[in-house]
Design an enzyme around this catalytic site. Sequence first.
Site, PDB file in Angstrom:
ATOM      1  N   GLU A   1       0.816  -1.221   0.000  1.00 22.47           N
ATOM      2  CA  GLU A   1       0.000   0.000   0.000  1.00 22.47           C
ATOM      3  C   GLU A   1       0.846   1.265   0.000  1.00 22.47           C
ATOM      4  OE1 GLU A   1      -0.541  -2.528   2.056  1.00 22.47           O
ATOM      5  OE2 GLU A   1      -2.656  -3.131   1.989  1.00 22.47           O
TER       6      GLU A   1
ATOM      7  N   PHE B   1     -11.590  -6.745  13.940  1.00 26.97           N
ATOM      8  CA  PHE B   1     -10.513  -7.247  13.090  1.00 26.97           C
ATOM      9  C   PHE B   1     -10.150  -6.193  12.033  1.00 26.97           C
ATOM     10  CE2 PHE B   1      -9.169  -9.569   9.205  1.00 26.97           C
ATOM     11  CZ  PHE B   1      -7.939  -9.989   9.684  1.00 26.97           C
ATOM     12  N   GLN B   2      -8.877  -5.921  11.903  1.00 25.08           N
ATOM     13  CA  GLN B   2      -8.340  -4.931  10.972  1.00 25.08           C
ATOM     14  C   GLN B   2      -8.945  -3.546  11.170  1.00 25.08           C
ATOM     15  OE1 GLN B   2      -8.320  -6.552   6.897  1.00 25.08           O
ATOM     16  NE2 GLN B   2      -6.263  -7.342   7.329  1.00 25.08           N
TER      17      GLN B   2
ATOM     18  N   MET C   1      24.639   8.261   2.211  1.00 23.21           N
ATOM     19  CA  MET C   1      24.530   9.554   2.878  1.00 23.21           C
ATOM     20  C   MET C   1      24.767   9.414   4.376  1.00 23.21           C
ATOM     21  SD  MET C   1      24.331  12.685   2.233  1.00 23.21           S
ATOM     22  CE  MET C   1      23.447  13.353   0.824  1.00 23.21           C
TER      23      MET C   1
ATOM     24  N   LYS D   1     -17.446  -0.260   5.674  1.00 28.13           N
ATOM     25  CA  LYS D   1     -17.894  -1.290   4.739  1.00 28.13           C
ATOM     26  C   LYS D   1     -19.387  -1.174   4.438  1.00 28.13           C
ATOM     27  CE  LYS D   1     -17.635  -6.246   3.853  1.00 28.13           C
ATOM     28  NZ  LYS D   1     -17.329  -7.587   4.386  1.00 28.13           N
TER      29      LYS D   1
END
Lengths: 185, 586
Positions: B61, B123-124, B491, B173
Site C-alpha cells: 500500500e 478485526f483490521q 549519505m 464497509k
Amino acid sequence: MLQTISLLVENKPGALMRVVGVLAARNFNVESLTVARTLDDSLSRMTIVVDVEPKVRAQVVKQLNKLVNVLQATDLTEEKSVAREMVLLRVRAEMANRTAILKEAEIFQARVVDSSIEGFAIECTGDPEKLDEFMDLMRSYGEIEVTRSGLVAVSLEPKKLRLASPIPVGAAEEEQEELERVVSK
Amino acid sequence: MASTMQPPTGAGTLMSGSQILLECLVREGVELFFGYPGGVTLPFYDAMYSHPIKHVLVRHEQNAAFAAQGYARATGRVGVCCATSGPGAMNLVTGLVDAMMDSIPVVAITGQVTSKLIGTDAFQEADTFGITRPATKHNFMVKHVSELPRIVHEAFYLASTGRPGPVLVDIPKDVFQASTHYQPVDAIHLPGYKLYTEGHTGQIRRAAQMIWEAERPMVYAGGGIIHSGAHQELRELVELADLPTVNTLMGLGALPGNHRNFISMPGMHGSYAANMGMYNTDLIIALGVRFDDRVTGRLNAFAPHAKVIHVDIDPSEISKIRNAELPIVGDAKKVLVKLNKVMKELEGEMGSLKAAARAEWWNTIRGWMEQHPLEPQYSLDEIKPQHLMAEINRISNGEAIVTTDVGQHQMWAAQLIRYDHPRLWINSGGLGSMGFGLPSAIGAQFACPDKLVFSICGDGGFQMSIPEFATIANHNLPVKIIVMNNGYLGMVRQWQELFYNNRLSQVTLDHFPDAAMLAGAYGFPGKTIEKVEDLRPALEEAVNTPGPYFLNVKVTPFENVYPMVPAGGAINEMVLDQPQPVEVGS
C-alpha cells in the site's frame, strides 16, 4: 507569553481533534481551552490560551486558520476584549472561620453554592488574576480544592461581529485602485 | 452485492455506495488509480470488476501512495490511491505525509470496518481518521452513503486547490454496501476553507519597485512555481529584469536548467555560486518556497544583507522561518502575471536605475560559477557516481523524467542532471522517504506512457521497493531502473565519516541481489556493470531495450557529495571538496 485566541469552528466530526492536534504538532503549549456551541448550532466558539514566544504568535493564528473546519481564528491578546474565567472552589471551614470566609466571598462577588459542616463550595467569576487572588485567600482559611473553567473571551471590536479576512492587508485603498487600473490595461 | 455495472446513470438512479464512489471518481476525471484490496473494500473491488476505470494493483500500500504521487507530480492532476482498513490504511501513512510535505495533490480512499463495529477493536480496525489527521490537508469519514458524492467532490477540491495536499476519505464497509439514489454534487460548501489566490495589488506594485531598486537581487523559486504552473511567468520575470535565479530541490525545472539566468540549486548540497549568491544578495524574491532548513543552513547567517519579498499561497509559510519585508499571499502564477505587468510599466522609469550595480553582480556570480562549477568527476579505474549521472544527463538532455529515492544519488541527480521543463524531476524532498523512487516512477510512467522515465535509486532505497518489480512486469512499463550501487547507505555513511569519527555503524549493504537474476525472476532484463567502459553502452542498451530494464551500476564506494553545508552551518562556509588526508609529520 500568554496569547488568547478566539476561534469559530464548524461542528464537524474531529474538529476539536484538529485544533488540539495542530497546536500539539507545532509545539504550542496549551494553557486552557474552552468550547461550546454558538447561537448557530452548526458552529462552536473556542477560546484558547497558549503560552508561546511572542515571535510565533502570528504563526499560531495562521496555523489555526489553515484548518478547513476553522472559520476564523482571531488573536485577542492585544485587542479590546473581555476575558473571564470561573472557578468552583471547595474550602474546609472551621466554625470559627465561617463568617470570615463568607465576608471574603462577598468582597470577590463570589457565590456560595453549597454549605456543609465541613465547609463551603463557592463559585467565583473574574479575570484569571482575580481568581488566583481569591484562591490564595481561601487557602489561608483551610484546605481547598478547585476546578477552573479555563478562559472565555469576547472581542469588543465592532468589526469582529462579522467575519473579516484574517490576513491583514497593507496598502491604501486609492493605491490599490490605481494599480488595478494599471493591471487591467 | 450486484457484480454487474449499472448503465450510465442519470440523477437519482438507485446505486450502491461502491458504484457511487466509482461514478464520483469518473466525474473527477480519474482515469486510473493505485491500490490494494482487502476485507472491508471487497464491495468496492466487486463493483470495480465490471467498471471501465483502471485500477493498478501494487504490491504494497505504501507504494500505492507513492505511485499516486508520481502520477500527480508528473501531471499536476490529483493522484488517487486506495487501501483497505487497518494495516492497509496504516501503510499509506508514509506516502500521505510525504505528499503533505511536498504539497502534492493526492486523494486516498480507505475502507473502514462496518459502522457498528467502529470502536470495538474489530478485526483490521484502526483509527484511520485520527491517525491521518496530521498526515493530510484534511480528512473525512463517511457516515452515510448519501454523503459520499459531496465528500468525494470536496476531497478532490481540497486536494487540488490552494496549497495542494493529500486528502483521505475513510469509508466503512456498510457505506460501500448501502444503496441510495445517486445525485451528483457540484457545489462546494466549505465556509472555513480560505483561499487567497489573487495577491494584493498594492503589495505587488511595491515588489516591482523593490526589484528594480535592488542592486544584487536573487530569485529563489521552488515547488510553488511548479504546482501553480507559473514556469512561463517566472521565465518572463527573470528575463524582464535579467534576474539571477536559483531553483530549490522541489523547484528544479521551474526555470529551464539550460536557461542563462539559471544558477543551480541552493542549500546543503547546492552549488558554490547559488549559496554565495544567496549569502550576498540584497533582495530575495522568494516564489513558492518555504525557507527549508536544508536551504538556509544556520538561519542567522542566511542572506544577512537581504530584504525578502515572499510570495506564497499559504499565509502560514510567510515569515514562518525568515521575516518577509514584503509578503504577498497568492497563487504564484496569478501574482507573477500581475507583477510582470507592473514591472513593464515601471521599466522605463526604473529599469536602468541600478544597471551598473546589476552588471557587477552578474560578473561576481559568473565568477563564482566558473570558480567552482558543479561538474561531474571521472576516474579511469572506477565508475564515479557523478560520472553515472553525467551519462544519464547526456541521454536525457533535459527531457526525461527522473525519479529518485533519498540520499547521495538524489543529490547528484539534482546537481548533475539537467531539467529543462517542470514536472520532470520527481523526488521526495521534504519527508525524504527512502523507497520513493521506484513506485513514483510507476506512477509517472502511467501518467506519461511515451516519456523516457529513469528511476534512479541507491542500493538502500531500492531494496525497500523491490516488490514493485512485479507491478512493472505486469504492465510491461518501460521504466529504466538504475541503481547507483556503492555498497553503502551512502549519505548516512558520509555523515558518519565526517561527524562521527568514521565509525561506520550499520551502513554496509552486503548481499545485494544479482541484477540479471533478480530482474530475470520477474521476466525482464537486468545487468550489473562495474567497468568504466561499460557504462555508456549499458545505459544505451537499457534505454533502447523496449520495456523495463534494470541496470545495477557499481560505483566508487567512498565518494561523498560536495559542496556541503554541514547541518547548522552557514551557507557561505560550505565544504567544497573531499578533505584531503593529512600526512602524519608533514
